[in-house]
Scaffold this motif. Structure first.
Motif, PDB file in Angstrom:
ATOM      1  N   TYR A 141       6.702   3.251  -6.308  1.00 30.65           N
ATOM      2  CA  TYR A 141       6.692   1.778  -6.234  1.00 30.65           C
ATOM      3  C   TYR A 141       5.283   1.270  -5.919  1.00 30.65           C
ATOM      4  O   TYR A 141       4.787   0.344  -6.539  1.00 30.65           O
ATOM      5  N   ALA A 142       4.633   1.890  -4.930  1.00 30.31           N
ATOM      6  CA  ALA A 142       3.306   1.425  -4.520  1.00 30.31           C
ATOM      7  C   ALA A 142       2.268   1.612  -5.617  1.00 30.31           C
ATOM      8  O   ALA A 142       1.371   0.780  -5.773  1.00 30.31           O
ATOM      9  N   LEU A 143       2.388   2.682  -6.399  1.00 33.46           N
ATOM     10  CA  LEU A 143       1.423   2.945  -7.460  1.00 33.46           C
ATOM     11  C   LEU A 143       1.788   2.261  -8.773  1.00 33.46           C
ATOM     12  O   LEU A 143       1.022   2.327  -9.733  1.00 33.46           O
ATOM     13  N   GLY A 144       2.956   1.627  -8.832  1.00 35.52           N
ATOM     14  CA  GLY A 144       3.380   0.929 -10.045  1.00 35.52           C
ATOM     15  C   GLY A 144       3.761   1.869 -11.165  1.00 35.52           C
ATOM     16  O   GLY A 144       3.597   1.540 -12.335  1.00 35.52           O
ATOM     17  N   MET A 145       4.281   3.033 -10.834  1.00 38.69           N
ATOM     18  CA  MET A 145       4.643   4.029 -11.839  1.00 38.69           C
ATOM     19  C   MET A 145       6.034   3.770 -12.397  1.00 38.69           C
ATOM     20  O   MET A 145       6.883   3.205 -11.719  1.00 38.69           O
ATOM     21  N   LYS A 175       0.840  -1.188   0.000  1.00 38.06           N
ATOM     22  CA  LYS A 175       0.000   0.000   0.000  1.00 38.06           C
ATOM     23  C   LYS A 175       0.882   1.247   0.000  1.00 38.06           C
ATOM     24  O   LYS A 175       2.056   1.196   0.333  1.00 38.06           O
ATOM     25  N   ALA A 176       0.314   2.380  -0.382  1.00 37.59           N
ATOM     26  CA  ALA A 176       1.072   3.607  -0.583  1.00 37.59           C
ATOM     27  C   ALA A 176       1.703   4.142   0.705  1.00 37.59           C
ATOM     28  O   ALA A 176       2.889   4.502   0.712  1.00 37.59           O
ATOM     29  N   ILE A 177       0.947   4.199   1.777  1.00 33.30           N
ATOM     30  CA  ILE A 177       1.471   4.795   3.016  1.00 33.30           C
ATOM     31  C   ILE A 177       2.634   3.982   3.592  1.00 33.30           C
ATOM     32  O   ILE A 177       3.677   4.562   3.924  1.00 33.30           O
ATOM     33  N   PRO A 178       2.517   2.642   3.721  1.00 34.58           N
ATOM     34  CA  PRO A 178       3.688   1.896   4.213  1.00 34.58           C
ATOM     35  C   PRO A 178       4.903   2.002   3.286  1.00 34.58           C
ATOM     36  O   PRO A 178       6.034   2.097   3.754  1.00 34.58           O
ATOM     37  N   ALA A 179       4.679   2.018   1.976  1.00 28.40           N
ATOM     38  CA  ALA A 179       5.803   2.141   1.034  1.00 28.40           C
ATOM     39  C   ALA A 179       6.466   3.508   1.176  1.00 28.40           C
ATOM     40  O   ALA A 179       7.700   3.614   1.147  1.00 28.40           O
ATOM     41  N   MET A 180       5.670   4.561   1.340  1.00 24.42           N
ATOM     42  CA  MET A 180       6.238   5.895   1.526  1.00 24.42           C
ATOM     43  C   MET A 180       6.993   5.996   2.848  1.00 24.42           C
ATOM     44  O   MET A 180       8.053   6.622   2.923  1.00 24.42           O
ATOM     45  N   LYS A 181       6.453   5.374   3.891  1.00 22.07           N
ATOM     46  CA  LYS A 181       7.126   5.390   5.191  1.00 22.07           C
ATOM     47  C   LYS A 181       8.468   4.670   5.114  1.00 22.07           C
ATOM     48  O   LYS A 181       9.478   5.157   5.626  1.00 22.07           O
ATOM     49  N   ARG A 182       8.487   3.522   4.439  1.00 24.16           N
ATOM     50  CA  ARG A 182       9.744   2.780   4.283  1.00 24.16           C
ATOM     51  C   ARG A 182      10.751   3.599   3.487  1.00 24.16           C
ATOM     52  O   ARG A 182      11.927   3.659   3.843  1.00 24.16           O
ATOM     53  N   GLY A 183      10.292   4.229   2.410  1.00 25.67           N
ATOM     54  CA  GLY A 183      11.182   5.072   1.627  1.00 25.67           C
ATOM     55  C   GLY A 183      11.664   6.276   2.403  1.00 25.67           C
ATOM     56  O   GLY A 183      12.826   6.674   2.302  1.00 25.67           O
TER      57      GLY A 183
END
Length: 160
Positions: free
Chosen positions: A123-127, A17-25
């Protein structure tokens, strides 16, 4: 002529999901596995994660992280200057010593985490190729599970 109706596909276990991926980044970790490092140098994103092998060479963070950092720091420093001017009596030399230094420190401190969050969001959005890379990774996992070889492993085409 046939009519095809696409329904929402169920989320696979590999999707982040977007929020966990952004937090990890933001923390400088791999958005996929949270184990590997995202940065090799200060702002240089590694080509791939050493823990899970996710490729990052196709990310396109470009100018978004500096714009976000400028917006955040501009609001913080602008508010600080406004409150200092309205509430305190400070000589001009203190302002000239404090605010540019604080601006520089905040910009340098926020630039890498914000860039990591942008890469995590991509990454989360597959862009920018992340979606195709995840799909390929999932297909490779499925093939490994069912014993099928990828085309070209032994020089012959694969027929199903």
């Amino acid at each position: 002529m046939s009519l095809t109706i696409e329904t929402a596909r169920p989320a696979s276990s590999d999707e982040v999901k977007a929020i966990p991926a952004m937090k990890r980044g933001f923390l400088g970790h791999c958005p996929a596995c949270d184990k590997g490092r995202l940065f090799g140098r200060f702002l240089k994103v590694v080509d791939h994660c050493e823990a899970c092998g996710t490729e990052f060479h196709h990310h396109r963070a470009d100018d978004l992280p500096p714009y976000i950092v400028i917006t955040i720091v501009g609001h913080l420093v602008g508010y600080g200057i406004l409150m200092t001017e309205t509430k305190l009596e400070m000589p001009m030399w203190v302002h000239l010593a404090t605010w540019p230094a604080l601006t520089l420190i905040l910009c340098l401190a926020l630039l890498q985490p914000v860039k990591g969050a942008v890469v995590g969001l991509q990454y989360a959005l597959g862009m920018h190729g992340f979606g195709a890379a995840r799909t390929k990774k999932n297909i490779d996992k499925d093939d490994a599970r069912d014993g099928c070889r990828n085309p070209g492993e032994d020089g012959s085409p694969r027929f199903l």
